[in-house]
Design a protein around this motif. Structure first.
Motif, mmCIF file in Angstrom:
data_model
loop_
_atom_site.group_PDB
_atom_site.id
_atom_site.type_symbol
_atom_site.label_atom_id
_atom_site.label_comp_id
_atom_site.label_asym_id
_atom_site.label_seq_id
_atom_site.Cartn_x
_atom_site.Cartn_y
_atom_site.Cartn_z
ATOM 1 N N UNK A 1 0.840 -1.191 0.000
ATOM 2 C CA UNK A 1 0.000 0.000 0.000
ATOM 3 C C UNK A 1 0.878 1.246 0.000
ATOM 4 N N UNK A 2 0.505 2.193 -0.833
ATOM 5 C CA UNK A 2 1.171 3.502 -0.835
ATOM 6 C C UNK A 2 0.153 4.530 -0.375
ATOM 7 N N UNK A 3 0.584 5.432 0.478
ATOM 8 C CA UNK A 3 -0.283 6.513 0.920
ATOM 9 C C UNK A 3 -0.072 7.682 -0.037
ATOM 10 N N UNK A 4 -1.164 8.137 -0.624
ATOM 11 C CA UNK A 4 -1.120 9.233 -1.586
ATOM 12 C C UNK A 4 -1.303 10.532 -0.808
ATOM 13 N N UNK A 5 -0.379 11.459 -1.023
ATOM 14 C CA UNK A 5 -0.432 12.716 -0.279
ATOM 15 C C UNK A 5 -0.652 13.908 -1.214
ATOM 16 N N UNK A 6 -1.328 14.897 -0.674
ATOM 17 C CA UNK A 6 -1.517 16.167 -1.378
ATOM 18 C C UNK A 6 -0.260 17.015 -1.187
ATOM 19 N N UNK A 7 -0.236 18.159 -1.777
ATOM 20 C CA UNK A 7 0.937 19.036 -1.688
ATOM 21 C C UNK A 7 1.279 19.441 -0.252
ATOM 22 N N UNK A 8 0.289 19.468 0.624
ATOM 23 C CA UNK A 8 0.527 19.850 2.018
ATOM 24 C C UNK A 8 1.050 18.693 2.872
ATOM 25 N N UNK A 9 1.254 17.532 2.261
ATOM 26 C CA UNK A 9 1.794 16.382 2.977
ATOM 27 C C UNK A 9 0.749 15.554 3.709
ATOM 28 N N UNK A 10 -0.507 15.961 3.624
ATOM 29 C CA UNK A 10 -1.579 15.218 4.280
ATOM 30 C C UNK A 10 -2.085 14.106 3.366
ATOM 31 N N UNK A 11 -2.529 13.018 3.983
ATOM 32 C CA UNK A 11 -3.043 11.878 3.225
ATOM 33 C C UNK A 11 -4.302 12.271 2.467
ATOM 34 N N UNK A 12 -4.306 11.984 1.174
ATOM 35 C CA UNK A 12 -5.461 12.282 0.329
ATOM 36 C C UNK A 12 -6.148 10.993 -0.114
ATOM 37 N N UNK A 13 -5.433 9.873 0.004
ATOM 38 C CA UNK A 13 -5.977 8.590 -0.416
ATOM 39 C C UNK A 13 -4.923 7.512 -0.272
ATOM 40 N N UNK A 14 -5.281 6.320 -0.721
ATOM 41 C CA UNK A 14 -4.345 5.200 -0.707
ATOM 42 C C UNK A 14 -4.409 4.485 -2.049
ATOM 43 N N UNK A 15 -3.311 3.870 -2.424
ATOM 44 C CA UNK A 15 -3.236 3.101 -3.653
ATOM 45 C C UNK A 15 -2.585 1.768 -3.322
#
Length: 143
Positions: A37-51
């Motif tokens: 699993x990879x944690x997808x992050x937005x530009x602010x470094x917060x989790x936006x989703x998972x892949x």
């Protein structure tokens, strides 16, 4: 036991990928052994989703059209925090049929990934220790 006690295991499994990354970059990230699993992050470094590897494989078998990480990621993140109880987190994983679950801080920034095999191993070791202590108590050893 709290999940924070497993920090060496959960942090070792942490793979973060930017929301704007290509699927090829995601595939490279997910190709590491032990990473599911990879944690997808937005530009602010917060989790936006998972892949997950499964998300990527499903896309490759169902479609030949190019897609982005943002299009494939799951936005509904089932996660735990470092202060959560391991037994409770394991139950959430079982109920949701998850192999991996992100560990997110209070600021929604990724701290690690809890693998169900690691959780089971630790829970089993705790049960063995309790069984051993109970057997010693009954036998009068050490009391």
């Amino acid at each position: 036991m709290r999940i924070e006690k497993l920090y060496p295991m959960t942090s070792a499994r942490l793979m973060v990928i930017d929301v704007a990354a290509t699927l090829q970059a995601a595939a490279v990230t997910l190709s590491n052994p032990g990473i599911g699993l990879a944690i997808v992050t937005a530009r602010n470094g917060k989790a936006a989703g998972v892949l997950s590897k499964s998300d990527l494989v499903r896309h490759l078998t169902d479609s030949e059209q190019p897609a982005t990480v943002e299009a494939l990621m799951s936005r509904n993140i089932v996660s735990c925090s470092p202060v959560d109880d391991l037994q409770a987190a394991w139950q959430v994983m079982v109920e949701n049929r998850l192999q991996n679950m992100p560990v997110l801080g209070s600021d929604v920034k990724p701290l690690g990934v809890l693998d169900i095999r690691d959780a089971l191993k630790v829970l089993f070791e705790q049960e063995q220790l309790q069984e051993h202590m109970l057997a010693n108590y009954i036998a009068g050893i050490g009391y």
